[in-house]
Design an enzyme around this catalytic site. Structure first.
Site, PDB file in Angstrom:
ATOM      1  N   SER A  33      39.319  32.472  43.047  1.00 40.63           N
ATOM      2  CA  SER A  33      40.254  33.107  43.971  1.00 40.63           C
ATOM      3  C   SER A  33      39.536  34.018  44.960  1.00 40.63           C
ATOM      4  O   SER A  33      40.153  34.495  45.896  1.00 40.63           O
ATOM      5  CB  SER A  33      41.334  33.880  43.212  1.00 40.63           C
ATOM      6  OG  SER A  33      40.800  34.543  42.116  1.00 40.63           O
ATOM      7  N   HIS A  64      42.242  26.060  45.318  1.00 41.96           N
ATOM      8  CA  HIS A  64      42.805  27.317  44.814  1.00 41.96           C
ATOM      9  C   HIS A  64      44.287  27.117  44.502  1.00 41.96           C
ATOM     10  O   HIS A  64      45.129  27.157  45.401  1.00 41.96           O
ATOM     11  CB  HIS A  64      42.581  28.395  45.890  1.00 41.96           C
ATOM     12  CG  HIS A  64      43.020  29.765  45.495  1.00 41.96           C
ATOM     13  ND1 HIS A  64      43.324  30.742  46.413  1.00 41.96           N
ATOM     14  CD2 HIS A  64      43.209  30.337  44.271  1.00 41.96           C
ATOM     15  CE1 HIS A  64      43.679  31.840  45.770  1.00 41.96           C
ATOM     16  NE2 HIS A  64      43.621  31.624  44.485  1.00 41.96           N
ATOM     17  N   GLU A 111      45.586  25.989  48.102  1.00 40.58           N
ATOM     18  CA  GLU A 111      44.742  26.374  49.238  1.00 40.58           C
ATOM     19  C   GLU A 111      43.411  25.628  49.079  1.00 40.58           C
ATOM     20  O   GLU A 111      42.732  25.784  48.062  1.00 40.58           O
ATOM     21  CB  GLU A 111      44.531  27.899  49.209  1.00 40.58           C
ATOM     22  CG  GLU A 111      43.869  28.459  50.440  1.00 40.58           C
ATOM     23  CD  GLU A 111      43.730  30.000  50.366  1.00 40.58           C
ATOM     24  OE1 GLU A 111      43.598  30.559  49.260  1.00 40.58           O
ATOM     25  OE2 GLU A 111      43.740  30.626  51.438  1.00 40.58           O
ATOM     26  N   ASN A 126      44.339  35.578  49.796  1.00 39.66           N
ATOM     27  CA  ASN A 126      44.035  36.930  49.319  1.00 39.66           C
ATOM     28  C   ASN A 126      43.618  37.885  50.431  1.00 39.66           C
ATOM     29  O   ASN A 126      43.740  39.096  50.290  1.00 39.66           O
ATOM     30  CB  ASN A 126      42.981  36.874  48.214  1.00 39.66           C
ATOM     31  CG  ASN A 126      43.620  36.468  46.897  1.00 39.66           C
ATOM     32  OD1 ASN A 126      44.743  36.865  46.604  1.00 39.66           O
ATOM     33  ND2 ASN A 126      42.933  35.659  46.121  1.00 39.66           N
TER      34      ASN A 126
HETATM   35  P1  NAD Z   1      41.613  33.022  31.888  1.00 41.00           P
HETATM   36  O1  NAD Z   1      40.740  34.100  31.388  1.00 41.00           O
HETATM   37  O2  NAD Z   1      43.064  32.998  31.532  1.00 41.00           O
HETATM   38  O3  NAD Z   1      41.002  31.595  31.467  1.00 41.00           O
HETATM   39  C1  NAD Z   1      39.642  31.282  31.508  1.00 41.00           C
HETATM   40  C2  NAD Z   1      39.369  30.315  30.372  1.00 41.00           C
HETATM   41  O4  NAD Z   1      38.043  29.789  30.500  1.00 41.00           O
HETATM   42  C3  NAD Z   1      39.436  31.001  28.981  1.00 41.00           C
HETATM   43  O5  NAD Z   1      40.410  30.342  28.203  1.00 41.00           O
HETATM   44  C4  NAD Z   1      38.028  30.824  28.428  1.00 41.00           C
HETATM   45  O6  NAD Z   1      38.009  30.584  27.028  1.00 41.00           O
HETATM   46  C5  NAD Z   1      37.536  29.603  29.192  1.00 41.00           C
HETATM   47  N1  NAD Z   1      36.083  29.493  29.262  1.00 41.00           N
HETATM   48  C6  NAD Z   1      35.176  30.490  29.439  1.00 41.00           C
HETATM   49  N2  NAD Z   1      33.923  29.971  29.440  1.00 41.00           N
HETATM   50  C7  NAD Z   1      34.059  28.628  29.264  1.00 41.00           C
HETATM   51  C8  NAD Z   1      33.142  27.554  29.167  1.00 41.00           C
HETATM   52  N3  NAD Z   1      31.815  27.761  29.250  1.00 41.00           N
HETATM   53  N4  NAD Z   1      33.631  26.297  28.973  1.00 41.00           N
HETATM   54  C9  NAD Z   1      34.960  26.078  28.879  1.00 41.00           C
HETATM   55  N5  NAD Z   1      35.879  27.069  28.967  1.00 41.00           N
HETATM   56  C10 NAD Z   1      35.432  28.320  29.148  1.00 41.00           C
HETATM   57  O7  NAD Z   1      41.432  33.032  33.484  1.00 41.00           O
HETATM   58  P2  NAD Z   1      42.452  32.464  34.600  1.00 41.00           P
HETATM   59  O8  NAD Z   1      43.402  33.538  34.984  1.00 41.00           O
HETATM   60  O9  NAD Z   1      42.955  31.128  34.158  1.00 41.00           O
HETATM   61  O10 NAD Z   1      41.435  32.312  35.847  1.00 41.00           O
HETATM   62  C11 NAD Z   1      40.522  31.234  35.918  1.00 41.00           C
HETATM   63  C12 NAD Z   1      40.037  31.111  37.363  1.00 41.00           C
HETATM   64  O11 NAD Z   1      41.149  30.885  38.233  1.00 41.00           O
HETATM   65  C13 NAD Z   1      39.323  32.348  37.908  1.00 41.00           C
HETATM   66  O12 NAD Z   1      38.296  31.943  38.767  1.00 41.00           O
HETATM   67  C14 NAD Z   1      40.428  33.059  38.680  1.00 41.00           C
HETATM   68  O13 NAD Z   1      39.917  33.881  39.721  1.00 41.00           O
HETATM   69  C15 NAD Z   1      41.172  31.873  39.257  1.00 41.00           C
HETATM   70  N6  NAD Z   1      42.580  32.120  39.624  1.00 41.00           N
HETATM   71  C16 NAD Z   1      43.390  32.856  38.805  1.00 41.00           C
HETATM   72  C17 NAD Z   1      44.734  33.049  39.164  1.00 41.00           C
HETATM   73  C18 NAD Z   1      45.678  33.827  38.265  1.00 41.00           C
HETATM   74  O14 NAD Z   1      46.766  34.221  38.734  1.00 41.00           O
HETATM   75  N7  NAD Z   1      45.356  34.031  36.984  1.00 41.00           N
HETATM   76  C19 NAD Z   1      45.243  32.484  40.339  1.00 41.00           C
HETATM   77  C20 NAD Z   1      44.396  31.706  41.136  1.00 41.00           C
HETATM   78  C21 NAD Z   1      43.058  31.526  40.771  1.00 41.00           C
END
Ligand code: NAD
Length: 285
Positions: free
Chosen positions: A119, A140, A152, A190
């Site tokens: 993000s 995104h 996005e 963002n």
């Molecule tokens: P999260 O912490 O909920 O999930 C991340 C997951 O990745 C965890 O379940 C973790 O166990 C797993 N993980 C970590 N290392 C790993 C590996 N080596 N192999 C496999 N799995 C692994 O995070 P999220 O909120 O889902 O965010 C993930 C991405 O999406 C980030 O880059 C974030 O910036 C982006 N994002 C988040 C949102 C939001 O609203 N949460 C919105 C858009 C984009």
């Protein structure tokens, strides 16, 4: 290239939603988590969300069963080998995302496209980890993925026109509307949203208005579904601060300076809904 089999790395909030949508829309989706307990947890959350759709009448029992047949969970990228598209949704950490891209490149089918759901990090920099950055792109998704209509699409400096076109078509196959941005800090979403939330926090800090009135003014006056302080609580104040810092450093412009109140809230551990307290209180149910 026709994309049939996809790999989603990371089964948290975003990755489980992304795998859900791929499977529901007829693609074979392999979700990679870092342990079998986390893989099972991700699968359980997808089943729960599909059950919710079924209860609302937006997914039939037969379609749910078919979608779950197309979905599998594994504990390494190697076990997902042979995919023609992959998207990573691991935590927002540049080195981790670069490492995942390198691994994806090793196990992908020839010509596969690699996408990041970052993000705020530079898509160009994540793409620099692989041999062919022309096939790397930002995709995104918005939270919650099965509900939100937008993806996005972020073009890194070296993303090819063909890669860009293919992922736009893929977003349409998922029932989403793609909208494109170039790879500058915060992209469009963002860069526009976060300074607005930051300014609402500054209004509160300066005593311009109360938290309730700030949220009411923006909710009713601008027809936003949620006020900015409440939205910041939902996103997570640590996430908001991290994105403001990316904007501030990336542009070197003081207009993106994070609010001192936002910093203080994060230092106090008041992170919003996830910690039970942010600008509002969220008592545990
Ligand atoms: P999260 O912490 O909920 O999930 C991340 C997951 O990745 C965890 O379940 C973790 O166990 C797993 N993980 C970590 N290392 C790993 C590996 N080596 N192999 C496999 N799995 C692994 O995070 P999220 O909120 O889902 O965010 C993930 C991405 O999406 C980030 O880059 C974030 O910036 C982006 N994002 C988040 C949102 C939001 O609203 N949460 C919105 C858009 C984009």
């Amino acid at each position: 290239m026709t994309i049939r089999r996809v790999c989603v790395v990371g089964g948290g909030t975003m990755g489980s939603g992304i795998a859900h949508v791929f499977a529901q829309r007829g693609l074979e989706a392999v979700l990679v988590e870092s342990s079998s307990a986390l893989a099972d947890k991700a699968l359980a959350s997808i089943v729960r969300n599909m059950d919710r759709q079924a209860a609302k009448g937006t997914l039939s029992a037969a379609d749910k069963e078919a979608a779950l047949k197309r979905l599998s969970v594994v504990t390494s990228i190697e076990k997902a080998a042979g995919f023609s598209f992959a998207v990573e949704a691991v935590p927002e950490n540049l080195e981790l995302k670069k490492k995942i891209f390198c691994e994806l490149e090793i196990h992908a089918a020839a010509g596969a496209i690699l996408a990041t759901n970052t993000s705020s990090l530079s898509v160009t920099e994540i793409a620099s980890a692989v041999k062919d950055p022309s096939r790397a792109v930002g995709m995104h998704f918005m939270n919650p993925v099965p509900v939100m209509a937008l993806v996005e699409i972020i073009r890194g400096l070296q993303t090819s026109d063909e890669t860009h076109r293919t992922v736009c078509e893929l977003a349409v196959r998922l029932g989403k509307t793609p909208a494109s941005a170039r790879d500058f800090p915060g992209f469009v979403s963002n860069r526009v949203l976060m300074p607005m939330l930051n300014e609402a926090i500054e209004c509160l800090r300066e005593g311009v208005s109360s938290r309730e009135d700030i949220d009411t003014i923006m909710r009713l006056g601008m027809a936003h579904p949620m006020g900015p302080l409440q939205l910041a609580d939902y996103i997570g104040l640590d996430v908001c601060l991290a994105i403001m810092e990316v904007l501030h450093q990336g542009f070197g412009d003081s207009k993106y300076r994070p609010s001192p109140l936002l910093r203080q809230m994060v230092r106090a551990g008041r992170l919003g809904v996830k910690s039970g307290r942010g600008f509002y209180d969220y008592p545990k149910k």
